[in-house]
Design a protein around this motif. Structure first.
Motif, PDB file in Angstrom:
ATOM      1  N   ILE A  31       3.529   6.106  -5.784  1.00  0.00           N
ATOM      2  CA  ILE A  31       3.737   5.828  -6.809  1.00  0.00           C
ATOM      3  C   ILE A  31       2.750   7.249  -7.604  1.00  0.00           C
ATOM      4  CG2 ILE A  31       3.361   4.516  -9.211  1.00  0.00           C
ATOM      5  CD1 ILE A  31       4.930   2.166  -8.035  1.00  0.00           C
ATOM      6  N   LYS A  32       1.102   6.762  -7.114  1.00  0.00           N
ATOM      7  CA  LYS A  32       0.147   7.338  -7.304  1.00  0.00           C
ATOM      8  C   LYS A  32       0.747   8.311  -6.464  1.00  0.00           C
ATOM      9  CE  LYS A  32      -2.975   7.359  -4.149  1.00  0.00           C
ATOM     10  NZ  LYS A  32      -4.077   7.585  -3.392  1.00  0.00           N
ATOM     11  N   TYR A  33       1.528   9.745  -5.676  1.00  0.00           N
ATOM     12  CA  TYR A  33       1.612  10.471  -5.495  1.00  0.00           C
ATOM     13  C   TYR A  33       3.123  11.556  -6.995  1.00  0.00           C
ATOM     14  CZ  TYR A  33      -1.421  10.610  -1.324  1.00  0.00           C
ATOM     15  OH  TYR A  33      -2.357   9.872  -0.550  1.00  0.00           O
TER      16      TYR A  33
ATOM     17  N   ALA B  26       2.974  10.730  -9.679  1.00  0.00           N
ATOM     18  CA  ALA B  26       2.608   9.978 -10.984  1.00  0.00           C
ATOM     19  C   ALA B  26       1.877  11.806 -11.229  1.00  0.00           C
ATOM     20  CB  ALA B  26       1.398   8.875 -11.267  1.00  0.00           C
ATOM     21  N   LEU B  27       0.777  12.033  -9.923  1.00  0.00           N
ATOM     22  CA  LEU B  27       0.221  13.198  -9.537  1.00  0.00           C
ATOM     23  C   LEU B  27       0.998  14.494  -9.999  1.00  0.00           C
ATOM     24  CD1 LEU B  27      -2.912  14.414  -8.977  1.00  0.00           C
ATOM     25  CD2 LEU B  27      -2.285  14.642  -7.084  1.00  0.00           C
TER      26      LEU B  27
ATOM     27  N   GLN C 246       0.882  -1.123   0.288  1.00  0.00           N
ATOM     28  CA  GLN C 246      -0.054   0.133  -0.090  1.00  0.00           C
ATOM     29  C   GLN C 246       0.947   1.210   0.019  1.00  0.00           C
ATOM     30  OE1 GLN C 246      -3.455  -0.586  -0.993  1.00  0.00           O
ATOM     31  NE2 GLN C 246      -3.623   2.293  -0.748  1.00  0.00           N
ATOM     32  N   ARG C 247       1.771   1.082   0.823  1.00  0.00           N
ATOM     33  CA  ARG C 247       2.691   2.563   1.047  1.00  0.00           C
ATOM     34  C   ARG C 247       3.557   2.587  -0.443  1.00  0.00           C
ATOM     35  NH1 ARG C 247       5.984   1.931   7.005  1.00  0.00           N
ATOM     36  NH2 ARG C 247       3.758   2.643   7.775  1.00  0.00           N
TER      37      ARG C 247
ATOM     38  N   PHE D  81       2.142   1.447  -3.501  1.00  0.00           N
ATOM     39  CA  PHE D  81       1.343   1.747  -3.866  1.00  0.00           C
ATOM     40  C   PHE D  81       1.166   3.777  -3.770  1.00  0.00           C
ATOM     41  CE2 PHE D  81      -3.311   2.783  -5.400  1.00  0.00           C
ATOM     42  CZ  PHE D  81      -2.906   2.792  -6.610  1.00  0.00           C
ATOM     43  N   ASN D  82       0.807   4.246  -2.722  1.00  0.00           N
ATOM     44  CA  ASN D  82       0.511   5.117  -2.222  1.00  0.00           C
ATOM     45  C   ASN D  82       1.786   6.964  -3.280  1.00  0.00           C
ATOM     46  OD1 ASN D  82      -2.589   5.014  -0.959  1.00  0.00           O
ATOM     47  ND2 ASN D  82      -0.823   4.657   0.225  1.00  0.00           N
TER      48      ASN D  82
END
Length: 71
Positions: free
Chosen positions: A16-18, A20-21, A10-11, A13-14
């Motif tokens: 990578i998400k931030y 990309a944002l 989960q960490r 994934f978060n």
């Protein structure tokens, strides 16, 4: 074998998400703040011959520059 726990997954994934944002935001800002520069040069020339082969040349040059911004 190294298996990741659900918390670690989960960490990652978060993160990578931030990331990309942040990249998408930087690209949007770069495209939104673009401006353009236009330069136009106008040259006018007039020639006349007087007394034999003596040439008189009058040349004027106008340079116009425009800066535009996206609102």
């Amino acid at each position: 074998m190294n298996k990741l726990t659900d918390t670690q997954k989960q960490r990652i994934f978060n993160a990578i998400k931030y990331l990309a944002l942040a990249i998408a935001t930087a690209i949007a800002i770069a495209l939104g703040l673009t401006s353009c520069n236009v330069t136009r040069t106008i040259t006018t020339e007039s020639r006349s011959l007087t007394r034999g082969d003596t040439a008189i040349i009058i040349q004027t040059k106008t340079i116009e520059s425009y800066n535009a911004e996206k609102n």
